[in-house]
Motif scaffolding. Structure first.
Motif, PDB file in Angstrom:
ATOM      1  N   SER A  42       0.858  -1.177   0.000  1.00 40.47           N
ATOM      2  CA  SER A  42       0.000   0.000   0.000  1.00 40.47           C
ATOM      3  C   SER A  42       0.899   1.234   0.000  1.00 40.47           C
ATOM      4  CB  SER A  42      -0.944  -0.016   1.198  1.00 40.47           C
ATOM      5  OG  SER A  42      -0.260  -0.302   2.387  1.00 40.47           O
ATOM      6  N   GLY A  43       0.434   2.291  -0.616  1.00 40.68           N
ATOM      7  CA  GLY A  43       1.218   3.523  -0.690  1.00 40.68           C
ATOM      8  C   GLY A  43       2.221   3.575  -1.826  1.00 40.68           C
ATOM      9  N   GLU A  44       2.365   2.472  -2.561  1.00 37.22           N
ATOM     10  CA  GLU A  44       3.312   2.455  -3.682  1.00 37.22           C
ATOM     11  C   GLU A  44       2.570   2.440  -5.013  1.00 37.22           C
ATOM     12  OE1 GLU A  44       6.785  -0.308  -1.567  1.00 37.22           O
ATOM     13  OE2 GLU A  44       5.584  -1.155  -3.190  1.00 37.22           O
ATOM     14  N   ILE A  45       3.207   2.994  -6.020  1.00 34.66           N
ATOM     15  CA  ILE A  45       2.659   2.900  -7.377  1.00 34.66           C
ATOM     16  C   ILE A  45       3.579   2.018  -8.222  1.00 34.66           C
ATOM     17  CG2 ILE A  45       2.081   4.164  -9.479  1.00 34.66           C
ATOM     18  CD1 ILE A  45       1.235   6.508  -7.740  1.00 34.66           C
ATOM     19  N   HIS A  46       2.994   0.947  -8.742  1.00 40.01           N
ATOM     20  CA  HIS A  46       3.728   0.033  -9.616  1.00 40.01           C
ATOM     21  C   HIS A  46       3.109   0.079 -11.004  1.00 40.01           C
ATOM     22  CE1 HIS A  46       5.931  -2.510  -6.527  1.00 40.01           C
ATOM     23  NE2 HIS A  46       5.204  -1.679  -5.799  1.00 40.01           N
ATOM     24  N   ALA A  47       3.948   0.194 -12.014  1.00 40.25           N
ATOM     25  CA  ALA A  47       3.445   0.097 -13.382  1.00 40.25           C
ATOM     26  C   ALA A  47       3.753  -1.300 -13.902  1.00 40.25           C
ATOM     27  CB  ALA A  47       4.131   1.143 -14.262  1.00 40.25           C
ATOM     28  N   LEU A  48       2.715  -1.946 -14.433  1.00 37.39           N
ATOM     29  CA  LEU A  48       2.903  -3.249 -15.076  1.00 37.39           C
ATOM     30  C   LEU A  48       2.731  -3.031 -16.572  1.00 37.39           C
ATOM     31  CD1 LEU A  48       3.337  -6.321 -14.776  1.00 37.39           C
ATOM     32  CD2 LEU A  48       0.852  -6.551 -14.550  1.00 37.39           C
ATOM     33  N   MET A  49       3.827  -3.187 -17.292  1.00 35.25           N
ATOM     34  CA  MET A  49       3.821  -2.865 -18.720  1.00 35.25           C
ATOM     35  C   MET A  49       4.124  -4.114 -19.542  1.00 35.25           C
ATOM     36  SD  MET A  49       5.858   0.759 -18.594  1.00 35.25           S
ATOM     37  CE  MET A  49       5.148   1.299 -20.167  1.00 35.25           C
ATOM     38  N   GLY A  50       3.784  -4.032 -20.809  1.00 35.40           N
ATOM     39  CA  GLY A  50       4.080  -5.160 -21.678  1.00 35.40           C
ATOM     40  C   GLY A  50       3.296  -5.052 -22.959  1.00 35.40           C
ATOM     41  N   PRO A  51       3.771  -5.711 -24.007  1.00 34.21           N
ATOM     42  CA  PRO A  51       3.049  -5.650 -25.273  1.00 34.21           C
ATOM     43  C   PRO A  51       1.680  -6.328 -25.178  1.00 34.21           C
ATOM     44  CG  PRO A  51       4.926  -7.183 -25.408  1.00 34.21           C
ATOM     45  CD  PRO A  51       4.997  -6.503 -24.083  1.00 34.21           C
ATOM     46  N   GLU A  67       3.654   9.065 -11.477  1.00 31.93           N
ATOM     47  CA  GLU A  67       5.026   8.562 -11.507  1.00 31.93           C
ATOM     48  C   GLU A  67       5.170   7.278 -10.687  1.00 31.93           C
ATOM     49  OE1 GLU A  67       9.592   9.536 -10.758  1.00 31.93           O
ATOM     50  OE2 GLU A  67       8.260  11.270 -10.526  1.00 31.93           O
ATOM     51  N   PRO A  68       5.573   6.189 -11.340  1.00 33.86           N
ATOM     52  CA  PRO A  68       5.662   4.914 -10.615  1.00 33.86           C
ATOM     53  C   PRO A  68       6.921   4.829  -9.756  1.00 33.86           C
ATOM     54  CG  PRO A  68       6.340   4.606 -12.900  1.00 33.86           C
ATOM     55  CD  PRO A  68       5.945   6.053 -12.763  1.00 33.86           C
ATOM     56  N   ASP A  69       6.796   4.136  -8.626  1.00 31.75           N
ATOM     57  CA  ASP A  69       7.972   3.831  -7.810  1.00 31.75           C
ATOM     58  C   ASP A  69       8.716   2.635  -8.405  1.00 31.75           C
ATOM     59  OD1 ASP A  69       7.252   5.676  -5.593  1.00 31.75           O
ATOM     60  OD2 ASP A  69       5.523   4.349  -5.430  1.00 31.75           O
ATOM     61  N   HIS A  70       7.937   1.746  -9.030  1.00 26.71           N
ATOM     62  CA  HIS A  70       8.519   0.537  -9.613  1.00 26.71           C
ATOM     63  C   HIS A  70       7.854   0.266 -10.959  1.00 26.71           C
ATOM     64  CE1 HIS A  70      10.363  -0.538  -5.739  1.00 26.71           C
ATOM     65  NE2 HIS A  70       9.240  -0.062  -5.218  1.00 26.71           N
ATOM     66  N   VAL A  71       8.638  -0.249 -11.893  1.00 28.63           N
ATOM     67  CA  VAL A  71       8.112  -0.613 -13.208  1.00 28.63           C
ATOM     68  C   VAL A  71       8.454  -2.079 -13.469  1.00 28.63           C
ATOM     69  CG1 VAL A  71       8.330  -0.199 -15.700  1.00 28.63           C
ATOM     70  CG2 VAL A  71       8.332   1.737 -14.111  1.00 28.63           C
ATOM     71  N   HIS A  72       7.457  -2.830 -13.950  1.00 30.93           N
ATOM     72  CA  HIS A  72       7.671  -4.248 -14.264  1.00 30.93           C
ATOM     73  C   HIS A  72       7.286  -4.483 -15.713  1.00 30.93           C
ATOM     74  CE1 HIS A  72       7.718  -4.747  -9.888  1.00 30.93           C
ATOM     75  NE2 HIS A  72       6.643  -3.968  -9.903  1.00 30.93           N
ATOM     76  N   ILE A  73       8.054  -5.308 -16.377  1.00 33.15           N
ATOM     77  CA  ILE A  73       7.744  -5.605 -17.771  1.00 33.15           C
ATOM     78  C   ILE A  73       7.382  -7.076 -17.916  1.00 33.15           C
ATOM     79  CG2 ILE A  73       8.609  -5.586 -20.139  1.00 33.15           C
ATOM     80  CD1 ILE A  73      10.553  -3.401 -19.248  1.00 33.15           C
ATOM     81  N   MET A  74       6.224  -7.295 -18.544  1.00 34.61           N
ATOM     82  CA  MET A  74       5.780  -8.662 -18.832  1.00 34.61           C
ATOM     83  C   MET A  74       6.017  -8.996 -20.282  1.00 34.61           C
ATOM     84  SD  MET A  74       2.177  -9.578 -16.984  1.00 34.61           S
ATOM     85  CE  MET A  74       2.239 -11.349 -17.230  1.00 34.61           C
ATOM     86  N   LEU A  75       6.479 -10.200 -20.523  1.00 30.90           N
ATOM     87  CA  LEU A  75       6.581 -10.756 -21.870  1.00 30.90           C
ATOM     88  C   LEU A  75       6.105 -12.195 -21.788  1.00 30.90           C
ATOM     89  CD1 LEU A  75      10.168  -9.867 -23.247  1.00 30.90           C
ATOM     90  CD2 LEU A  75       7.995  -8.792 -23.896  1.00 30.90           C
ATOM     91  N   ASP A  76       5.223 -12.572 -22.688  1.00 37.76           N
ATOM     92  CA  ASP A  76       4.804 -13.974 -22.784  1.00 37.76           C
ATOM     93  C   ASP A  76       4.479 -14.620 -21.436  1.00 37.76           C
ATOM     94  OD1 ASP A  76       5.386 -13.631 -25.493  1.00 37.76           O
ATOM     95  OD2 ASP A  76       7.473 -14.215 -25.183  1.00 37.76           O
ATOM     96  N   GLY A  77       3.697 -13.915 -20.636  1.00 35.78           N
ATOM     97  CA  GLY A  77       3.199 -14.513 -19.397  1.00 35.78           C
ATOM     98  C   GLY A  77       4.152 -14.515 -18.226  1.00 35.78           C
TER      99      GLY A  77
END
Ligand code: ADP
Ligand code: MG
Ligand code: MG
Length: 304
Positions: free
Chosen positions: A31-40, A264-274
């Motif tokens: 809680s209190g964090e912003i995470h971006a989940l990105m991916g094609p 503005e995200p604190d963390h960014v995650h990239i998904m590829l193929d699951g």
């Protein structure tokens, strides 16, 4: 504080010979964090969101989703006993997950005429409060209540507020405060649910739902899609307010970097193929904008 912990999540479509879609998703959102989940497109972002919420279309084949709650997550006058501070979400119904503070924005299947948005939101809030009470009630209390309830059948849309429920007047006040918090126009309040809402207004309404339900963690799936720049800024302002004023953790799912200029995200995650193949800070999203997803693919698999 609350923490959503997704560990090694594998899932397939819940049909005979259903396709394996998730192949090891790991994520931890406080809680209190912003995470971006990105991916094609097609990488499994929405599937991840739906599984967090408990969508029946998917079967989890491996891994788990845990929700950790601190003793005071629901406020000073709601002590969470130690044996109820960790929950395995996959064992819970969608409404139970919502009651524990997980929010997934919902798009309405159809316009529901005659049901005002305020009535709809109040019903959702009361349902959450009631479900949460049931989850934390000890067993003796639950039994006594069941006996008491026998013979009563009332629709949640009608009648006076039950004990512990948010009544009409109280809800008007909450709604007013939340709309101020989000810097929203009050005439929004008078509109009928969904009827005549533009795409952008539906997105704003999603943020309003989250403000009213006060989740510990909100999953926002492509809330930026199809928004013009003004509306994008309004929606972004609302998301920031959820985090800054309510301490909501945000899992912001997006294909494009654009909204991250405003949220503005604190963390960014990239998904590829699951799979989540790469995590980093806000600069990771900027690299994506410059170089696209093929760069990640190359780095992770050694080939584009
Ligand atoms: P994203 O949100 O990243 O674009 P999705 O999670 O929607 O990706 O989809 C990931 C992959 O899983 C896609 O190839 C999609 O076609 C497939 N998929 C998702 N849900 C289903 C379903 N219910 N039935 C069949 N295939 C599905
Ligand atoms: Mg999607
Ligand atoms: Mg306390």
């Amino acid at each position: 504080m609350a923490t959503l912990e997704i560990k090694n999540l594998h899932a397939r479509v819940a049909e005979e010979d259903g396709e394996q879609i998730l192949r090891g998703v790991d994520l931890e959102v406080n809680s209190g964090e912003i995470h971006a989940l990105m991916g094609p497109n097609g990488s499994g972002k929405s599937t991840t969101a739906k599984i967090i919420a408990g969508h029946p279309a998917y079967e989890v084949t491996e891994g788990e989703i845990l929700l950790h709650l601190s003793e005071d997550e629901f406020g000073e006058d709601f002590d969470i006993p130690e044996d109820k501070q960790t929950w395995s979400l996959l064992e819970l119904e969608p409404n139970e997950r919502a009651a524990l503070g997980i929010f997934l924005g919902f798009q309405y299947p159809a316009e529901i005429e005659g049901v005002t948005m305020t009535n709809f939101l109040r019903t959702a809030l009361n349902a959450k409060i009631e479900e949460r009470e049931e989850l934390f009630e000890d067993e003796d209390e639950a039994e006594a209540e069941e006996e008491e309830d026998e013979g009563y059948e009332t629709s949640p849309m009608e009648g006076p507020a039950d004990e512990g429920e948010v009544g009409v007047a109280e809800f008007q006040q909450i709604l007013k405060e939340k709309m101020e918090l989000l810097d929203m126009d009050e005439k929004f309040m008078q509109r009928y649910l969904n009827a005549g809402f533009s795409g952008g207004e539906k997105k704003q309404n999603e943020v309003l739902q989250a403000a009213i339900l006060e989740p510990s963690l909100a999953v926002l799936d492509e809330i930026d899609s199809g928004l013009d720049i003004d509306r994008l800024q309004d929606v972004s302002k609302g998301i920031n307010a959820l985090r800054d004023e309510q301490g909501t953790g945000i899992l912001q799912i997006t294909h494009y970097q654009r909204i991250l200029d405003y949220v503005e995200p604190d963390h960014v995650h990239i998904m590829l193929d699951g799979e989540v193949v790469k995590s980093g800070g806000a600069d990771l999203a900027e690299q994506l904008e410059d170089k696209g997803y093929d760069w990640v693919r190359e780095e992770v698999y050694g080939t584009a």
